[in-house]
Design a protein around this motif. Structure first.
Motif, mmCIF file in Angstrom:
data_model
loop_
_atom_site.group_PDB
_atom_site.id
_atom_site.type_symbol
_atom_site.label_atom_id
_atom_site.label_comp_id
_atom_site.label_asym_id
_atom_site.label_seq_id
_atom_site.Cartn_x
_atom_site.Cartn_y
_atom_site.Cartn_z
ATOM 1 N N ARG A 122 47.406 31.940 45.760
ATOM 2 C CA ARG A 122 46.582 31.174 46.804
ATOM 3 C C ARG A 122 46.326 32.317 47.837
ATOM 4 O O ARG A 122 47.314 32.793 48.683
ATOM 5 C CB ARG A 122 47.569 29.965 47.397
ATOM 6 C CG ARG A 122 46.697 29.423 48.540
ATOM 7 C CD ARG A 122 47.607 28.054 48.830
ATOM 8 N NE ARG A 122 49.134 28.018 49.251
ATOM 9 C CZ ARG A 122 49.523 28.256 50.429
ATOM 10 N NH1 ARG A 122 48.723 28.071 51.432
ATOM 11 N NH2 ARG A 122 50.772 28.422 50.464
ATOM 12 N N THR A 146 35.309 40.779 48.554
ATOM 13 C CA THR A 146 34.269 39.410 48.412
ATOM 14 C C THR A 146 32.994 39.462 48.282
ATOM 15 O O THR A 146 32.126 38.447 47.868
ATOM 16 C CB THR A 146 35.294 38.210 48.867
ATOM 17 O OG1 THR A 146 34.836 38.316 50.215
ATOM 18 C CG2 THR A 146 36.579 38.155 48.834
ATOM 19 N N ARG A 150 31.013 35.280 51.459
ATOM 20 C CA ARG A 150 32.271 34.759 50.915
ATOM 21 C C ARG A 150 33.272 34.797 51.883
ATOM 22 O O ARG A 150 34.095 34.215 52.062
ATOM 23 C CB ARG A 150 32.486 35.280 49.458
ATOM 24 C CG ARG A 150 34.054 34.725 49.109
ATOM 25 C CD ARG A 150 33.876 33.353 48.365
ATOM 26 N NE ARG A 150 33.089 33.432 47.099
ATOM 27 C CZ ARG A 150 33.104 32.427 46.321
ATOM 28 N NH1 ARG A 150 33.434 31.170 46.515
ATOM 29 N NH2 ARG A 150 32.417 32.550 45.399
ATOM 30 N N LEU A 161 41.474 29.875 48.620
ATOM 31 C CA LEU A 161 40.947 30.101 47.387
ATOM 32 C C LEU A 161 41.985 30.190 46.406
ATOM 33 O O LEU A 161 43.069 31.179 46.628
ATOM 34 C CB LEU A 161 39.996 31.332 47.051
ATOM 35 C CG LEU A 161 38.540 31.044 47.606
ATOM 36 C CD1 LEU A 161 38.568 30.635 48.863
ATOM 37 C CD2 LEU A 161 37.748 32.132 47.278
ATOM 38 N N ARG A 162 42.155 29.505 45.443
ATOM 39 C CA ARG A 162 43.441 29.344 44.403
ATOM 40 C C ARG A 162 43.247 29.729 42.919
ATOM 41 O O ARG A 162 41.916 29.737 42.439
ATOM 42 C CB ARG A 162 44.005 28.043 44.238
ATOM 43 C CG ARG A 162 44.516 27.540 45.772
ATOM 44 C CD ARG A 162 44.802 25.965 45.610
ATOM 45 N NE ARG A 162 45.132 25.412 46.953
ATOM 46 C CZ ARG A 162 46.289 25.420 47.456
ATOM 47 N NH1 ARG A 162 47.210 25.831 46.830
ATOM 48 N NH2 ARG A 162 46.642 24.785 48.685
ATOM 49 N N GLN A 164 42.018 30.405 39.481
ATOM 50 C CA GLN A 164 40.704 31.027 38.959
ATOM 51 C C GLN A 164 39.530 31.125 39.919
ATOM 52 O O GLN A 164 38.739 32.227 39.630
ATOM 53 C CB GLN A 164 40.176 29.968 37.786
ATOM 54 C CG GLN A 164 38.988 30.535 37.011
ATOM 55 C CD GLN A 164 39.399 31.889 36.130
ATOM 56 O OE1 GLN A 164 40.167 31.856 35.423
ATOM 57 N NE2 GLN A 164 38.161 32.615 36.102
ATOM 58 N N GLU A 165 39.355 30.206 40.747
ATOM 59 C CA GLU A 165 38.361 30.327 41.868
ATOM 60 C C GLU A 165 38.766 31.650 42.394
ATOM 61 O O GLU A 165 37.614 32.403 43.000
ATOM 62 C CB GLU A 165 38.661 29.268 42.858
ATOM 63 C CG GLU A 165 37.420 29.055 43.733
ATOM 64 C CD GLU A 165 37.550 28.269 44.798
ATOM 65 O OE1 GLU A 165 36.619 27.934 45.427
ATOM 66 O OE2 GLU A 165 38.482 27.465 44.943
ATOM 67 N N ALA A 166 39.732 32.209 42.886
ATOM 68 C CA ALA A 166 40.108 33.344 43.740
ATOM 69 C C ALA A 166 39.870 34.535 42.700
ATOM 70 O O ALA A 166 39.140 35.489 43.413
ATOM 71 C CB ALA A 166 41.629 33.496 43.979
ATOM 72 N N ASP A 168 37.352 34.452 40.608
ATOM 73 C CA ASP A 168 35.927 34.450 40.365
ATOM 74 C C ASP A 168 35.114 35.039 41.684
ATOM 75 O O ASP A 168 34.339 35.676 41.642
ATOM 76 C CB ASP A 168 35.319 32.978 40.165
ATOM 77 C CG ASP A 168 35.698 32.451 38.711
ATOM 78 O OD1 ASP A 168 36.344 33.474 37.704
ATOM 79 O OD2 ASP A 168 35.748 31.287 38.523
ATOM 80 N N ALA A 169 35.979 34.851 43.115
ATOM 81 C CA ALA A 169 35.704 35.295 44.152
ATOM 82 C C ALA A 169 35.891 37.011 44.292
ATOM 83 O O ALA A 169 35.258 37.383 45.212
ATOM 84 C CB ALA A 169 36.205 34.628 45.129
ATOM 85 N N TYR A 175 43.330 38.913 36.097
ATOM 86 C CA TYR A 175 43.933 37.592 36.056
ATOM 87 C C TYR A 175 44.818 37.450 34.847
ATOM 88 O O TYR A 175 44.529 37.774 33.639
ATOM 89 C CB TYR A 175 42.649 36.592 35.917
ATOM 90 C CG TYR A 175 43.237 35.138 36.164
ATOM 91 C CD1 TYR A 175 43.310 34.652 37.424
ATOM 92 C CD2 TYR A 175 43.102 34.270 35.155
ATOM 93 C CE1 TYR A 175 43.755 33.287 37.843
ATOM 94 C CE2 TYR A 175 43.566 32.886 35.287
ATOM 95 C CZ TYR A 175 43.937 32.521 36.532
ATOM 96 O OH TYR A 175 44.213 31.161 36.832
#
Length: 253
Positions: A122, A146, A150, A161-162, A164-166, A168-169, A175
């Motif tokens: 997170r 980022t 962003r 941002l957690r 996978q979203e983090a 992707d950013a 990962y």
């Protein structure tokens, strides 16, 4: 056990924080990280893994320092002096981020060259939800990682941002599955350490030159704005709401 330890794995130094579960840091914690990084570099390390014990990477700063200083501006200035040393370490740093990297903890993660995270990570720039300006040079480092838009969205909304979203950013460079963050960070650090060390350090100096040139004025700006906004009603509201785990209602004063 010391709050910060230094171990070696071949040409990779492993610097670990030991203040679970949240791993809040003080000035002295950051000084110990910087000391360990500088010592590792002198002793021939070619890369560093920065990691922490427990559920979270780092949930932020404990601004009252170990000498009992209560003035927040004085304490923050001391923290930023040590943050500067970390940002100026001469070899690449890979942060293994499990759980929360929040506020100053996000700043510490973004001080590294690379971040490895997993599904429970997170990343949160919660400053606007607390009512004051970001710190730890995040006004510089976060946009580099980022992109500007962003970073602005993260800073202005304070939304986390957690997982996978983090990734992707761009907040994580690798990962991995839960519990493997440190293993994957070590793998990346060993890849770096296997390359020609003088070439890596030379290129890193070039790549980080603009960041380091802008560091001092950015930290001064952040500190000045934090000190100004800490005196506002909104900051008192935001901090109280955070401690009480409720939504703040800001009055713009």
């Amino acid at each position: 056990m010391n709050d910060v330890t230094l171990d070696t794995d071949g040409h990779v130094a492993v610097i670990e924080m030991h203040a679970p579960p949240a791993n809040f840091f003080s000035r002295d914690t950051l000084a110990a990280i910087a000391d360990a990084g500088e010592r590792a570099t002198t002793d021939g390390a070619r890369a560093i893994v920065l990691c922490s014990e427990g559920r979270h990477f780092c949930a932020g700063a404990r601004l009252a320092d170990d000498t009992g200083t209560l003035d927040p501006r004085t304490a923050a200035a001391a923290v930023y002096e040590q943050a500067t040393r970390i940002l100026r370490l001469e070899i690449p740093v890979v942060a293994a981020v499990q759980g929360a990297a929040v506020g100053g903890g996000l700043g510490l993660a973004c001080a590294a060259d690379f971040r490895v995270s997993g599904p429970r990570a997170r990343f949160e720039a919660n400053f606007s939800r607390l009512g004051f300006h970001c710190g730890f040079a995040l006004s510089l480092t976060l946009p580099r990682i980022t992109g500007q838009t962003r970073a602005e969205q993260m800073l202005y909304t304070g939304r986390a941002l957690r997982g996978q979203e983090a990734y992707d950013a761009g907040l994580a460079d690798r990962y991995t599955e839960e519990g493997q963050e440190r293993t994957e960070a070590l793998a990346l650090a060993h890849e770096i350490a296997a390359a020609a060390p003088m070439a890596v350090r030379s290129m890193r100096t070039t790549m980080r030159a603009a960041l380091l040139d802008a560091l001092a004025p950015a930290l001064t700006r952040e500190l000045d704005e934090q000190a100004r906004l800490w005196r506002t009603e909104d900051a008192a509201t935001g901090i109280a709401a955070s401690l009480e785990r409720r939504e703040p209602v800001f009055r713009n004063r």
